[in-house]
Design a protein around this motif. Structure first.
Motif, PDB file in Angstrom:
ATOM      1  N   SER A 188       0.823  -1.221   0.000  1.00 48.35           N
ATOM      2  CA  SER A 188       0.000   0.000   0.000  1.00 48.35           C
ATOM      3  C   SER A 188       0.855   1.268   0.000  1.00 48.35           C
ATOM      4  O   SER A 188       0.439   2.298  -0.526  1.00 48.35           O
ATOM      5  CB  SER A 188      -0.969   0.006   1.180  1.00 48.35           C
ATOM      6  OG  SER A 188      -0.246  -0.082   2.390  1.00 48.35           O
ATOM      7  N   SER A 189       2.058   1.217   0.547  1.00 49.39           N
ATOM      8  CA  SER A 189       2.914   2.412   0.539  1.00 49.39           C
ATOM      9  C   SER A 189       3.359   2.745  -0.887  1.00 49.39           C
ATOM     10  O   SER A 189       3.460   3.920  -1.246  1.00 49.39           O
ATOM     11  CB  SER A 189       4.129   2.225   1.447  1.00 49.39           C
ATOM     12  OG  SER A 189       4.936   1.157   1.003  1.00 49.39           O
ATOM     13  N   ALA A 190       3.598   1.723  -1.712  1.00 44.45           N
ATOM     14  CA  ALA A 190       3.960   1.965  -3.112  1.00 44.45           C
ATOM     15  C   ALA A 190       2.775   2.579  -3.861  1.00 44.45           C
ATOM     16  O   ALA A 190       2.946   3.510  -4.657  1.00 44.45           O
ATOM     17  CB  ALA A 190       4.403   0.672  -3.794  1.00 44.45           C
ATOM     18  N   LEU A 191       1.581   2.069  -3.586  1.00 44.86           N
ATOM     19  CA  LEU A 191       0.381   2.630  -4.210  1.00 44.86           C
ATOM     20  C   LEU A 191       0.222   4.097  -3.823  1.00 44.86           C
ATOM     21  O   LEU A 191      -0.070   4.948  -4.681  1.00 44.86           O
ATOM     22  CB  LEU A 191      -0.854   1.835  -3.800  1.00 44.86           C
ATOM     23  CG  LEU A 191      -2.192   2.365  -4.305  1.00 44.86           C
ATOM     24  CD1 LEU A 191      -2.222   2.424  -5.834  1.00 44.86           C
ATOM     25  CD2 LEU A 191      -3.333   1.508  -3.782  1.00 44.86           C
ATOM     26  N   GLN A 192       0.446   4.424  -2.557  1.00 41.35           N
ATOM     27  CA  GLN A 192       0.319   5.812  -2.115  1.00 41.35           C
ATOM     28  C   GLN A 192       1.341   6.706  -2.800  1.00 41.35           C
ATOM     29  O   GLN A 192       1.025   7.823  -3.202  1.00 41.35           O
ATOM     30  CB  GLN A 192       0.439   5.912  -0.597  1.00 41.35           C
ATOM     31  CG  GLN A 192       0.109   7.290  -0.066  1.00 41.35           C
ATOM     32  CD  GLN A 192      -1.305   7.728  -0.436  1.00 41.35           C
ATOM     33  OE1 GLN A 192      -2.258   6.991  -0.223  1.00 41.35           O
ATOM     34  NE2 GLN A 192      -1.439   8.912  -1.005  1.00 41.35           N
ATOM     35  N   GLU A 193       2.578   6.217  -2.959  1.00 41.37           N
ATOM     36  CA  GLU A 193       3.603   7.003  -3.660  1.00 41.37           C
ATOM     37  C   GLU A 193       3.202   7.278  -5.105  1.00 41.37           C
ATOM     38  O   GLU A 193       3.385   8.397  -5.602  1.00 41.37           O
ATOM     39  CB  GLU A 193       4.946   6.269  -3.637  1.00 41.37           C
ATOM     40  CG  GLU A 193       5.646   6.323  -2.309  1.00 41.37           C
ATOM     41  CD  GLU A 193       6.992   5.628  -2.354  1.00 41.37           C
ATOM     42  OE1 GLU A 193       7.749   5.844  -3.327  1.00 41.37           O
ATOM     43  OE2 GLU A 193       7.283   4.857  -1.411  1.00 41.37           O
TER      44      GLU A 193
END
Length: 87
Positions: A63-68
């Protein structure tokens, strides 16, 4: 790979090419050779659909990659006029 390395018979295929040690700057370890073979096989089979599915799975799992990606998208969008396409 070890069996192929120890074999005296030349196969003249992709695995033989990847196992060659002629230039030490480009010598691959076993994991890198395996990655290359999987990539070669994968790249010739349902490229777009499989890649899209793997990208969605990766983004779901990270999810952190998606947010980036979302942050980057909105930053780019914010620098453009509403009618300008993203490129």
């Amino acid at each position: 790979m070890e069996e192929r390395r120890n074999s005296l018979t030349k196969k003249y295929d992709m695995l033989d090419y990847l196992l060659k040690e002629e230039d030490p700057r480009y010598k691959l370890n076993d994991e890198e050779i395996l990655d290359q073979i999987v990539m070669i096989l994968y790249s010739g089979f349902e490229i777009v659909s499989t890649t899209s599915m793997m990208a969605i799975k990766y983004l779901h799992d990270h999810s952190s990659a998606l947010q980036e990606i979302r942050d980057e998208h909105f930053a780019i969008r914010g620098r453009k006029k509403p009618e300008e396409p993203l490129d």
